[in-house]
Design a protein around this motif. Structure first.
Motif, PDB file in Angstrom:
ATOM      1  N   ARG A  67     -16.924   4.737  -1.113  1.00  0.00           N
ATOM      2  CA  ARG A  67     -17.314   5.498  -2.310  1.00  0.00           C
ATOM      3  C   ARG A  67     -16.970   6.991  -2.212  1.00  0.00           C
ATOM      4  N   ASP A  68     -17.304   7.644  -1.084  1.00  0.00           N
ATOM      5  CA  ASP A  68     -17.046   9.086  -0.946  1.00  0.00           C
ATOM      6  C   ASP A  68     -15.552   9.404  -1.007  1.00  0.00           C
ATOM      7  N   LEU A  69     -14.757   8.620  -0.292  1.00  0.00           N
ATOM      8  CA  LEU A  69     -13.310   8.837  -0.295  1.00  0.00           C
ATOM      9  C   LEU A  69     -12.723   8.528  -1.664  1.00  0.00           C
ATOM     10  N   LYS A  70     -13.225   7.493  -2.303  1.00  0.00           N
ATOM     11  CA  LYS A  70     -12.734   7.128  -3.635  1.00  0.00           C
ATOM     12  C   LYS A  70     -12.967   8.273  -4.619  1.00  0.00           C
ATOM     13  N   GLN A  71     -14.132   8.904  -4.559  1.00  0.00           N
ATOM     14  CA  GLN A  71     -14.436  10.037  -5.436  1.00  0.00           C
ATOM     15  C   GLN A  71     -13.502  11.212  -5.166  1.00  0.00           C
ATOM     16  N   ARG A  72     -13.182  11.439  -3.888  1.00  0.00           N
ATOM     17  CA  ARG A  72     -12.268  12.536  -3.534  1.00  0.00           C
ATOM     18  C   ARG A  72     -10.863  12.257  -4.056  1.00  0.00           C
ATOM     19  N   LEU A  73     -10.397  11.013  -3.901  1.00  0.00           N
ATOM     20  CA  LEU A  73      -9.072  10.641  -4.401  1.00  0.00           C
ATOM     21  C   LEU A  73      -8.998  10.784  -5.922  1.00  0.00           C
ATOM     22  N   ILE A  74     -10.037  10.346  -6.597  1.00  0.00           N
ATOM     23  CA  ILE A  74     -10.083  10.465  -8.061  1.00  0.00           C
ATOM     24  C   ILE A  74     -10.045  11.929  -8.483  1.00  0.00           C
TER      25      ILE A  74
ATOM     26  N   THR B 102       0.839  -1.191   0.000  1.00  0.00           N
ATOM     27  CA  THR B 102       0.000   0.000   0.000  1.00  0.00           C
ATOM     28  C   THR B 102       0.878   1.248   0.000  1.00  0.00           C
ATOM     29  N   LEU B 103       0.267   2.381  -0.237  1.00  0.00           N
ATOM     30  CA  LEU B 103       1.010   3.635  -0.354  1.00  0.00           C
ATOM     31  C   LEU B 103       1.757   3.985   0.930  1.00  0.00           C
ATOM     32  N   ILE B 104       1.197   3.657   2.075  1.00  0.00           N
ATOM     33  CA  ILE B 104       1.846   3.994   3.354  1.00  0.00           C
ATOM     34  C   ILE B 104       3.145   3.203   3.543  1.00  0.00           C
ATOM     35  N   ASP B 105       3.313   2.071   2.858  1.00  0.00           N
ATOM     36  CA  ASP B 105       4.518   1.245   2.974  1.00  0.00           C
ATOM     37  C   ASP B 105       5.703   1.803   2.182  1.00  0.00           C
ATOM     38  N   CYS B 106       5.447   2.759   1.306  1.00  0.00           N
ATOM     39  CA  CYS B 106       6.492   3.288   0.427  1.00  0.00           C
ATOM     40  C   CYS B 106       7.400   4.265   1.160  1.00  0.00           C
ATOM     41  N   LYS B 107       8.668   4.218   0.808  1.00  0.00           N
ATOM     42  CA  LYS B 107       9.647   5.129   1.396  1.00  0.00           C
ATOM     43  C   LYS B 107       9.698   6.431   0.603  1.00  0.00           C
ATOM     44  N   LYS B 108      10.361   7.414   1.186  1.00  0.00           N
ATOM     45  CA  LYS B 108      10.537   8.722   0.552  1.00  0.00           C
ATOM     46  C   LYS B 108      11.231   8.560  -0.794  1.00  0.00           C
ATOM     47  N   THR B 109      10.829   9.324  -1.776  1.00  0.00           N
ATOM     48  CA  THR B 109      11.314   9.360  -3.172  1.00  0.00           C
ATOM     49  C   THR B 109      10.892   8.145  -3.996  1.00  0.00           C
TER      50      THR B 109
ATOM     51  N   ARG C 155      -3.913  11.281   4.936  1.00  0.00           N
ATOM     52  CA  ARG C 155      -3.825  10.639   6.243  1.00  0.00           C
ATOM     53  C   ARG C 155      -3.325   9.213   6.047  1.00  0.00           C
ATOM     54  N   ALA C 156      -2.696   8.669   7.069  1.00  0.00           N
ATOM     55  CA  ALA C 156      -2.185   7.295   7.000  1.00  0.00           C
ATOM     56  C   ALA C 156      -3.315   6.316   6.692  1.00  0.00           C
ATOM     57  N   GLN C 157      -4.494   6.522   7.288  1.00  0.00           N
ATOM     58  CA  GLN C 157      -5.627   5.626   7.051  1.00  0.00           C
ATOM     59  C   GLN C 157      -6.055   5.636   5.580  1.00  0.00           C
ATOM     60  N   GLU C 158      -5.953   6.790   4.942  1.00  0.00           N
ATOM     61  CA  GLU C 158      -6.310   6.892   3.519  1.00  0.00           C
ATOM     62  C   GLU C 158      -5.251   6.217   2.657  1.00  0.00           C
ATOM     63  N   ALA C 159      -3.980   6.434   2.981  1.00  0.00           N
ATOM     64  CA  ALA C 159      -2.888   5.847   2.201  1.00  0.00           C
ATOM     65  C   ALA C 159      -2.888   4.323   2.286  1.00  0.00           C
ATOM     66  N   GLU C 160      -3.366   3.767   3.395  1.00  0.00           N
ATOM     67  CA  GLU C 160      -3.438   2.316   3.551  1.00  0.00           C
ATOM     68  C   GLU C 160      -4.469   1.685   2.625  1.00  0.00           C
ATOM     69  N   LEU C 161      -5.381   2.474   2.094  1.00  0.00           N
ATOM     70  CA  LEU C 161      -6.444   1.968   1.216  1.00  0.00           C
ATOM     71  C   LEU C 161      -6.046   1.995  -0.258  1.00  0.00           C
TER      72      LEU C 161
ATOM     73  N   VAL D  66      -0.644   3.158  -9.128  1.00  0.00           N
ATOM     74  CA  VAL D  66      -1.823   2.729  -8.384  1.00  0.00           C
ATOM     75  C   VAL D  66      -2.418   1.493  -9.065  1.00  0.00           C
ATOM     76  N   VAL D  67      -2.650   0.465  -8.256  1.00  0.00           N
ATOM     77  CA  VAL D  67      -3.244  -0.772  -8.743  1.00  0.00           C
ATOM     78  C   VAL D  67      -4.737  -0.808  -8.432  1.00  0.00           C
ATOM     79  N   LYS D  68      -5.094  -0.385  -7.202  1.00  0.00           N
ATOM     80  CA  LYS D  68      -6.491  -0.466  -6.785  1.00  0.00           C
ATOM     81  C   LYS D  68      -6.759   0.494  -5.639  1.00  0.00           C
ATOM     82  N   LEU D  69      -7.971   1.064  -5.623  1.00  0.00           N
ATOM     83  CA  LEU D  69      -8.424   1.893  -4.508  1.00  0.00           C
ATOM     84  C   LEU D  69      -9.441   1.085  -3.704  1.00  0.00           C
ATOM     85  N   ASN D  70      -9.125   0.808  -2.456  1.00  0.00           N
ATOM     86  CA  ASN D  70     -10.012   0.030  -1.590  1.00  0.00           C
ATOM     87  C   ASN D  70     -10.803   0.935  -0.647  1.00  0.00           C
ATOM     88  N   ALA D  71     -11.077   2.130  -1.075  1.00  0.00           N
ATOM     89  CA  ALA D  71     -11.718   3.142  -0.233  1.00  0.00           C
ATOM     90  C   ALA D  71     -13.239   3.104  -0.388  1.00  0.00           C
TER      91      ALA D  71
END
Length: 75
Positions: free
Chosen positions: A22-29, A3-10, A63-69, A15-20
């Motif tokens: 519906r509302d959060l998915k629309q905001r990310l898009i 997931t995105l939160i696992d990635c290091k700086k640089t 937020r970390a919770q969003e990046a984990e999705l 993106v493979v999939k958004l597991n968010a």
């Protein structure tokens, strides 16, 4: 899957999939974070509570919770 939160700086990822919900998915898009988009990790907050990423020319703080999705793969 990584997931995105696992990635290091640089790190650059695709993106493979958004597991968010519906509302959060629309905001990310609306920020350009969708399947197949390229994201560069710029910075992590000291406690990893937030992550700053670059999508296209836009910088976004998630937020970390969003990046984990967000499932990603390194490129």
């Amino acid at each position: 899957m990584k997931t995105l939160i696992d990635c290091k700086k640089t790190c650059k990822v695709k993106v493979v999939k958004l597991n968010a919900p519906r509302d959060l998915k629309q905001r990310l898009i609306s920020f350009g974070i969708m399947r197949e988009s390229i994201i560069e990790v710029l910075e992590h907050a000291p406690a990893k509570s937030t992550i700053e990423v670059k999508v296209g020319k836009m910088r976004i703080a998630l937020r970390a919770q969003e990046a984990e999705l967000i499932e990603v793969e390194e490129i």
